[in-house]
Design a protein around this motif. Structure first.
Motif, PDB file in Angstrom:
ATOM      1  N   ASP A  26     -36.079  -3.960  48.953  1.00 21.96           N
ATOM      2  CA  ASP A  26     -37.252  -2.429  49.078  1.00 21.96           C
ATOM      3  C   ASP A  26     -38.426  -2.623  48.196  1.00 21.96           C
ATOM      4  O   ASP A  26     -38.940  -3.448  47.421  1.00 21.96           O
ATOM      5  CB  ASP A  26     -36.051  -1.539  47.724  1.00 21.96           C
ATOM      6  CG  ASP A  26     -36.435  -0.160  47.925  1.00 21.96           C
ATOM      7  OD1 ASP A  26     -37.929   0.265  48.140  1.00 21.96           O
ATOM      8  OD2 ASP A  26     -36.367   0.373  47.023  1.00 21.96           O
ATOM      9  N   PRO A  27     -39.417  -2.565  49.226  1.00 20.87           N
ATOM     10  CA  PRO A  27     -40.594  -2.254  49.109  1.00 20.87           C
ATOM     11  C   PRO A  27     -41.293  -1.414  47.283  1.00 20.87           C
ATOM     12  O   PRO A  27     -42.766  -1.689  46.998  1.00 20.87           O
ATOM     13  CB  PRO A  27     -41.829  -1.712  50.425  1.00 20.87           C
ATOM     14  CG  PRO A  27     -40.882  -1.661  51.529  1.00 20.87           C
ATOM     15  CD  PRO A  27     -39.292  -1.554  50.347  1.00 20.87           C
ATOM     16  N   ALA A  28     -40.752  -0.890  47.120  1.00 22.66           N
ATOM     17  CA  ALA A  28     -40.980   0.339  46.214  1.00 22.66           C
ATOM     18  C   ALA A  28     -40.498  -1.199  44.795  1.00 22.66           C
ATOM     19  O   ALA A  28     -41.207  -1.050  43.749  1.00 22.66           O
ATOM     20  CB  ALA A  28     -39.945   1.260  45.645  1.00 22.66           C
ATOM     21  N   GLY A  29     -40.315  -2.598  44.769  1.00 20.71           N
ATOM     22  CA  GLY A  29     -39.833  -3.706  44.190  1.00 20.71           C
ATOM     23  C   GLY A  29     -38.753  -3.084  43.411  1.00 20.71           C
ATOM     24  O   GLY A  29     -37.382  -2.557  43.314  1.00 20.71           O
ATOM     25  N   ALA A  30     -38.240  -4.127  42.249  1.00 23.01           N
ATOM     26  CA  ALA A  30     -37.337  -4.288  41.878  1.00 23.01           C
ATOM     27  C   ALA A  30     -36.667  -2.899  40.918  1.00 23.01           C
ATOM     28  O   ALA A  30     -37.405  -2.360  40.235  1.00 23.01           O
ATOM     29  CB  ALA A  30     -37.124  -5.786  40.895  1.00 23.01           C
ATOM     30  N   ARG A  31     -35.366  -2.779  41.162  1.00 23.42           N
ATOM     31  CA  ARG A  31     -34.745  -1.268  40.198  1.00 23.42           C
ATOM     32  C   ARG A  31     -35.265  -1.633  39.037  1.00 23.42           C
ATOM     33  O   ARG A  31     -34.714  -0.976  38.170  1.00 23.42           O
ATOM     34  CB  ARG A  31     -33.794  -1.295  40.601  1.00 23.42           C
ATOM     35  CG  ARG A  31     -32.526   0.071  40.131  1.00 23.42           C
ATOM     36  CD  ARG A  31     -31.350   0.148  40.873  1.00 23.42           C
ATOM     37  NE  ARG A  31     -30.331  -0.809  41.175  1.00 23.42           N
ATOM     38  CZ  ARG A  31     -29.308  -1.723  40.888  1.00 23.42           C
ATOM     39  NH1 ARG A  31     -29.444  -0.558  39.366  1.00 23.42           N
ATOM     40  NH2 ARG A  31     -28.953  -2.697  41.131  1.00 23.42           N
ATOM     41  N   VAL A  32     -34.198  -2.891  38.610  1.00 27.46           N
ATOM     42  CA  VAL A  32     -34.531  -3.562  37.331  1.00 27.46           C
ATOM     43  C   VAL A  32     -34.937  -4.692  36.946  1.00 27.46           C
ATOM     44  O   VAL A  32     -34.664  -5.702  37.899  1.00 27.46           O
ATOM     45  CB  VAL A  32     -32.932  -3.031  36.706  1.00 27.46           C
ATOM     46  CG1 VAL A  32     -32.742  -4.142  35.181  1.00 27.46           C
ATOM     47  CG2 VAL A  32     -32.195  -2.217  37.443  1.00 27.46           C
ATOM     48  N   ILE A  33     -35.942  -4.938  35.804  1.00 25.88           N
ATOM     49  CA  ILE A  33     -36.353  -6.103  35.544  1.00 25.88           C
ATOM     50  C   ILE A  33     -36.188  -6.010  34.045  1.00 25.88           C
ATOM     51  O   ILE A  33     -36.185  -5.812  33.250  1.00 25.88           O
ATOM     52  CB  ILE A  33     -38.288  -5.932  35.427  1.00 25.88           C
ATOM     53  CG1 ILE A  33     -38.378  -5.586  36.708  1.00 25.88           C
ATOM     54  CG2 ILE A  33     -38.420  -6.591  35.037  1.00 25.88           C
ATOM     55  CD1 ILE A  33     -40.242  -5.854  37.107  1.00 25.88           C
ATOM     56  N   TRP A 352     -51.755 -14.075  43.830  1.00 25.86           N
ATOM     57  CA  TRP A 352     -52.869 -14.401  43.072  1.00 25.86           C
ATOM     58  C   TRP A 352     -52.832 -13.905  41.750  1.00 25.86           C
ATOM     59  O   TRP A 352     -53.933 -13.525  41.622  1.00 25.86           O
ATOM     60  CB  TRP A 352     -53.669 -15.640  43.578  1.00 25.86           C
ATOM     61  CG  TRP A 352     -53.232 -15.627  44.774  1.00 25.86           C
ATOM     62  CD1 TRP A 352     -53.760 -16.016  46.465  1.00 25.86           C
ATOM     63  CD2 TRP A 352     -52.923 -17.181  44.498  1.00 25.86           C
ATOM     64  NE1 TRP A 352     -53.196 -17.172  47.004  1.00 25.86           N
ATOM     65  CE2 TRP A 352     -52.589 -18.139  45.528  1.00 25.86           C
ATOM     66  CE3 TRP A 352     -52.682 -18.053  43.890  1.00 25.86           C
ATOM     67  CZ2 TRP A 352     -52.631 -18.727  45.718  1.00 25.86           C
ATOM     68  CZ3 TRP A 352     -52.346 -19.343  43.034  1.00 25.86           C
ATOM     69  CH2 TRP A 352     -52.435 -20.252  44.690  1.00 25.86           C
ATOM     70  N   GLY A 353     -52.407 -12.172  41.493  1.00 27.48           N
ATOM     71  CA  GLY A 353     -52.223 -11.424  40.565  1.00 27.48           C
ATOM     72  C   GLY A 353     -51.751 -11.913  39.256  1.00 27.48           C
ATOM     73  O   GLY A 353     -51.123 -12.666  38.730  1.00 27.48           O
ATOM     74  N   MET A 354     -51.727 -10.354  38.898  1.00 25.21           N
ATOM     75  CA  MET A 354     -50.743 -10.075  37.882  1.00 25.21           C
ATOM     76  C   MET A 354     -48.876  -9.987  38.452  1.00 25.21           C
ATOM     77  O   MET A 354     -49.037  -9.281  39.097  1.00 25.21           O
ATOM     78  CB  MET A 354     -51.021  -9.441  36.660  1.00 25.21           C
ATOM     79  CG  MET A 354     -52.239  -8.981  36.027  1.00 25.21           C
ATOM     80  SD  MET A 354     -53.072 -10.456  34.722  1.00 25.21           S
ATOM     81  CE  MET A 354     -51.322  -9.630  33.768  1.00 25.21           C
ATOM     82  N   ALA A 355     -48.199  -9.977  37.060  1.00 29.27           N
ATOM     83  CA  ALA A 355     -46.718  -9.989  37.411  1.00 29.27           C
ATOM     84  C   ALA A 355     -46.683  -8.354  38.610  1.00 29.27           C
ATOM     85  O   ALA A 355     -47.256  -7.770  37.441  1.00 29.27           O
ATOM     86  CB  ALA A 355     -45.943 -10.407  36.779  1.00 29.27           C
ATOM     87  N   GLU A 356     -46.165  -8.031  39.051  1.00 33.51           N
ATOM     88  CA  GLU A 356     -45.424  -6.627  39.979  1.00 33.51           C
ATOM     89  C   GLU A 356     -44.198  -6.461  39.735  1.00 33.51           C
ATOM     90  O   GLU A 356     -43.860  -7.358  40.018  1.00 33.51           O
ATOM     91  CB  GLU A 356     -46.334  -5.767  40.661  1.00 33.51           C
ATOM     92  CG  GLU A 356     -48.119  -6.499  40.422  1.00 33.51           C
ATOM     93  CD  GLU A 356     -48.583  -5.228  39.450  1.00 33.51           C
ATOM     94  OE1 GLU A 356     -48.212  -4.260  38.860  1.00 33.51           O
ATOM     95  OE2 GLU A 356     -50.016  -5.562  39.732  1.00 33.51           O
ATOM     96  N   ARG A 357     -43.786  -5.808  39.724  1.00 34.48           N
ATOM     97  CA  ARG A 357     -42.246  -5.182  39.861  1.00 34.48           C
ATOM     98  C   ARG A 357     -41.445  -5.789  41.286  1.00 34.48           C
ATOM     99  O   ARG A 357     -40.521  -5.761  41.830  1.00 34.48           O
ATOM    100  CB  ARG A 357     -41.840  -4.054  39.895  1.00 34.48           C
ATOM    101  CG  ARG A 357     -41.922  -3.116  38.505  1.00 34.48           C
ATOM    102  CD  ARG A 357     -41.185  -1.358  39.019  1.00 34.48           C
ATOM    103  NE  ARG A 357     -39.905  -1.867  38.505  1.00 34.48           N
ATOM    104  CZ  ARG A 357     -39.563  -2.397  37.207  1.00 34.48           C
ATOM    105  NH1 ARG A 357     -40.206  -1.952  35.865  1.00 34.48           N
ATOM    106  NH2 ARG A 357     -37.854  -1.736  37.069  1.00 34.48           N
TER     107      ARG A 357
END
Length: 390
Positions: A26-33, A352-357
């Motif tokens: 899912d391009p929206a990112g992880a549902r749960v981290i 090469w950036g900060m962590a994202e979902r």
């Protein structure tokens, strides 16, 4: 439908100009981290029920539980039900006496309930199997463990639960020894172990007792050799740093991380040293350069792939050093699905950036149940629970 892989099969086509691929997850990112401690980057040093330090293994168990090898804290964390919110604390702990404790073998003697750099973790015959890498053994629980005082029922790689020497203290391996086993999986009822330090894959058809020897070895011609690439050049039968294996399309896929490739067998091998039928990540069986000798990756190249999973008919590869997940469907072409990078020609920890979902930093472990994917995002000290792309 099973795909035929004849020995002459070549999975390589020209890459062309295509660099963009459909999203794998899912391009929206992880549902749960899990492990982010309320943010996107966690403090990994102080252990707690919701913190992790370099997790390398993850298992979506058939009973609905989630298990994580919290490698840097030398412990396993278990959630009885799949968490539905960020940073949910674990319910179950193994390897340490309390959630706030850490240390190799709980800073005590080796037992059937201690751990030293646990890595691979997998459901096995309704229970759990764990690659306890730096104790040079695999631990098996016949039913899912319930807590710190629940010892493993079977120990493979050592003669007893109190031993922890590589290859049982010998210079030469054997069918009953292990050296840095990093991957473990169940394939067709068999226990399959990536015996990484011995540069081989070991198969137990029916492990039932401690110290039992393996039935099959791949990557070496015999159980008594541990040379890199079987003592010769890179080939269809050799391995350098095998890390994970899965069953795929009726055969076997092995992440040979040190040779920057995934080895494929059309059917599950039945003889020692049996050569692979095809390869992903390289143009030929004798090649081993990361990203096929280029700085940037592509749809055809891999850089230290450590983990594999199967989602539907697709093979999912954690292309670890490129900090991305790629999906292969058509073996006659390169990868056609991508997560973690904007296109197939990009790489870089967290882009090469900060962590994202939706970013990754050295993903080491994968597990799939249906359309849910768990990722051990080791470099970010977290586990991502992600859904397949719509």
């Amino acid at each position: 439908m099973k795909v035929s892989l004849a020995p002459s099969f070549s999975p390589i086509k020209a890459a062309g100009t295509v660099t963009e691929g459909a999203p794998l997850l899912d391009p929206a990112g992880a549902r749960v981290i899990l492990g982010s401690d309320g943010g996107l980057l966690a403090d990994p040093i102080t252990p707690a029920a919701h913190r992790m330090f370099g997790p390398r293994g993850v298992c979506l168990h058939p009973d609905g539980a989630l298990w994580v090898a919290d490698t840097g804290h030398h412990r396993l964390l278990g959630w009885r039900k799949l968490p539905d919110r960020d940073d949910a604390p674990a319910d179950i702990l193994l390897g340490q006496p309390a959630f706030g404790r850490e240390g190799r073998n709980a800073k005590g003697p080796v037992t059937a309930a201690t751990l030293n750099v646990p890595t691979g973790i997998a459901a096995f015959r309704g229970g759990l199997a764990v690659a306890d890498a730096w104790n040079h053994r695999v631990l098996i629980w016949r039913r899912p463990p319930a807590g710190p005082d629940h010892p493993a029922d079977i120990v493979l790689g050592q003669a007893d639960a109190g031993s922890a020497l590589a290859n049982r203290g010998s210079d030469a391996p054997g069918p009953q020894t292990l050296h840095w086993p990093y991957g473990v999986s169940e394939i067709g009822g068999r226990l399959v172990v990536c015996d990484t330090g011995n540069r081989r894959l070991m198969v137990w058809n029916d492990p039932t007792e401690t110290g039992q020897p393996a039935d099959l070895v791949l990557g070496q011609d015999s159980f008594t050799c541990r040379d890199e690439n079987a003592g010769g050049p890179v080939s269809a039968r050799s391995m350098r740093w095998p890390h994970m294996a899965v069953g795929w399309q009726g055969g076997l896929a092995v992440a040979d991380a040190g040779n920057n490739r995934v080895m494929l067998w059309a059917d599950f091998p039945d003889r020692n040293g049996q050569p692979a039928d095809a390869v992903l990540g390289q143009a030929a069986m004798g090649d081993c350069d990361l990203n096929r000798g280029a700085y940037y990756p592509s749809t055809l190249a891999l850089n230290m792939p450590y983990a594999l999973a199967v989602m539907g008919s697709r093979l999912v590869v954690a292309d670890t050093a490129n900090s991305r997940l790629v999906g292969f469907g058509d073996l006659g072409a390169g990868a056609d699905r991508l997560t973690g990078q904007p296109d197939f020609a990009s790489k870089g920890d967290n882009r090469w950036g900060m962590a994202e979902r939706d970013s990754l930093c050295w993903p080491y472990g994968l597990s799939v149940r249906g359309t849910t994917v768990a990722v051990a995002d080791s470099g970010n000290n977290r586990v991502l629970i992600w859904e397949a792309a719509p």
